[in-house]
Scaffold this motif. Sequence first.
Motif, mmCIF file in Angstrom:
data_model
loop_
_atom_site.group_PDB
_atom_site.id
_atom_site.type_symbol
_atom_site.label_atom_id
_atom_site.label_comp_id
_atom_site.label_asym_id
_atom_site.label_seq_id
_atom_site.Cartn_x
_atom_site.Cartn_y
_atom_site.Cartn_z
ATOM 1 N N PHE A 20 -71.133 -10.486 -23.452
ATOM 2 C CA PHE A 20 -69.461 -10.189 -22.808
ATOM 3 C C PHE A 20 -69.007 -11.621 -22.056
ATOM 4 O O PHE A 20 -68.893 -11.677 -21.042
ATOM 5 C CB PHE A 20 -69.219 -9.037 -21.983
ATOM 6 N N ALA A 22 -66.604 -14.650 -21.578
ATOM 7 C CA ALA A 22 -63.864 -14.503 -21.553
ATOM 8 C C ALA A 22 -63.473 -14.584 -22.828
ATOM 9 O O ALA A 22 -64.163 -14.905 -23.526
ATOM 10 C CB ALA A 22 -64.541 -15.093 -20.830
ATOM 11 N N SER A 23 -62.914 -13.706 -22.781
ATOM 12 C CA SER A 23 -62.013 -13.666 -23.939
ATOM 13 C C SER A 23 -61.608 -14.266 -24.379
ATOM 14 O O SER A 23 -60.987 -14.931 -23.531
ATOM 15 C CB SER A 23 -61.007 -12.763 -23.731
ATOM 16 N N GLY A 26 -58.328 -16.879 -23.514
ATOM 17 C CA GLY A 26 -57.988 -16.759 -22.396
ATOM 18 C C GLY A 26 -56.740 -16.694 -21.775
ATOM 19 O O GLY A 26 -56.358 -16.234 -20.735
ATOM 20 N N LYS A 208 -64.211 -18.356 -15.361
ATOM 21 C CA LYS A 208 -64.894 -17.353 -16.870
ATOM 22 C C LYS A 208 -63.659 -16.575 -17.361
ATOM 23 O O LYS A 208 -63.926 -15.809 -18.352
ATOM 24 C CB LYS A 208 -65.620 -16.604 -16.060
ATOM 25 N N THR A 210 -62.437 -13.846 -16.208
ATOM 26 C CA THR A 210 -62.511 -12.496 -15.718
ATOM 27 C C THR A 210 -63.716 -12.361 -14.543
ATOM 28 O O THR A 210 -65.154 -12.986 -15.005
ATOM 29 C CB THR A 210 -62.622 -11.044 -16.184
ATOM 30 N N TRP A 246 -63.330 -5.147 -19.768
ATOM 31 C CA TRP A 246 -63.867 -4.825 -20.398
ATOM 32 C C TRP A 246 -63.307 -5.110 -21.876
ATOM 33 O O TRP A 246 -63.317 -5.310 -22.862
ATOM 34 C CB TRP A 246 -64.589 -3.294 -20.734
ATOM 35 N N ARG A 249 -62.395 -8.680 -22.222
ATOM 36 C CA ARG A 249 -63.142 -8.621 -23.150
ATOM 37 C C ARG A 249 -63.251 -9.075 -24.492
ATOM 38 O O ARG A 249 -64.291 -9.614 -24.683
ATOM 39 C CB ARG A 249 -64.530 -9.121 -21.795
ATOM 40 N N ASN A 250 -62.846 -8.077 -25.127
ATOM 41 C CA ASN A 250 -63.371 -7.026 -26.480
ATOM 42 C C ASN A 250 -61.767 -7.170 -26.962
ATOM 43 O O ASN A 250 -61.550 -6.042 -27.523
ATOM 44 C CB ASN A 250 -63.618 -5.574 -25.842
#
Length: 274
Positions: A20, A22-23, A26, A208, A210, A246, A249-250
């Motif tokens: 997981f 960082a997205s 971002g 990060k 999040t 979540w 990040r996904n």
Amino acid sequence: MRLLKTVILLAGLMVGPAVFAASPGGDQYPPTIAIIIDDMGHNLYEGQRLAQMEQPLTLAFLPFRKHTTSLAKLAYQQNKEIMLHAPMANTRHFGLGPGGLTPDMDEATLTKTLRRSLQSIPHVSGVNNHMGSLLTQQLQPMDWVMKELYRYPVYFVDSRTIANSIAGQVAQAYQIPSLTRDVFLDHEQTKEFVDQQFQLLIKTAKEKGTAIGIGHPHKVTVDYLEEHLPKLDEQGIAVATVSGIWAMRNGNREMFAEGEKQPVVLSVARSDKD
């Protein structure tokens, strides 16, 4: 065989890249924090204050406590996310109370205890560990925990009460949506310490993308959050639930497909000893 498979997957997770990160892209989101408040269910007044805050907090309830049911229902009505704060054995042998999971349990007993705890929390969406510095280091009970949680549409947050915790990795081995605590906010109950930790949480989110903080329903913590959460907008910091983090990040996807998991059916059982 399931435990062996978990060991193999766990080994791969421990040497592989972080699952997981960082997205991607971002800059699509502002730095975002989630705040979990553990130990909900004992303190009615502070619990009500937390439930009624405007921000989307995530509240983690101990099972079978005096105010767990009423506060969880109130919090859900106020658009808070609800978790089971599952008591797990610790290295200092502090008492766990009802719903405690201990290393001396066999699989059937541990599974039954966890299931009853999960079914005692209205509107439950996730689980994290209460204490657990002993149990979360042990593969066999963690395998049993995640084997049970896998059946339901719930995520798992490793509170990381000890650095050697493998709980998050075992959850990932079972493909349970999982996250890990970044910052504890209030293990010293002073305004100065809570502020120090809150600023660390914000700094982590800026670095990060999040970050997840854990606090407790202490008056000093609730007072601080009541004062400072409304100021985050002007600082460019967002607040989300754990499931919101979540999703960020996904790729903003759903955790579970419709009908993929069996629902958690609320039970009237009063404790794991009923």
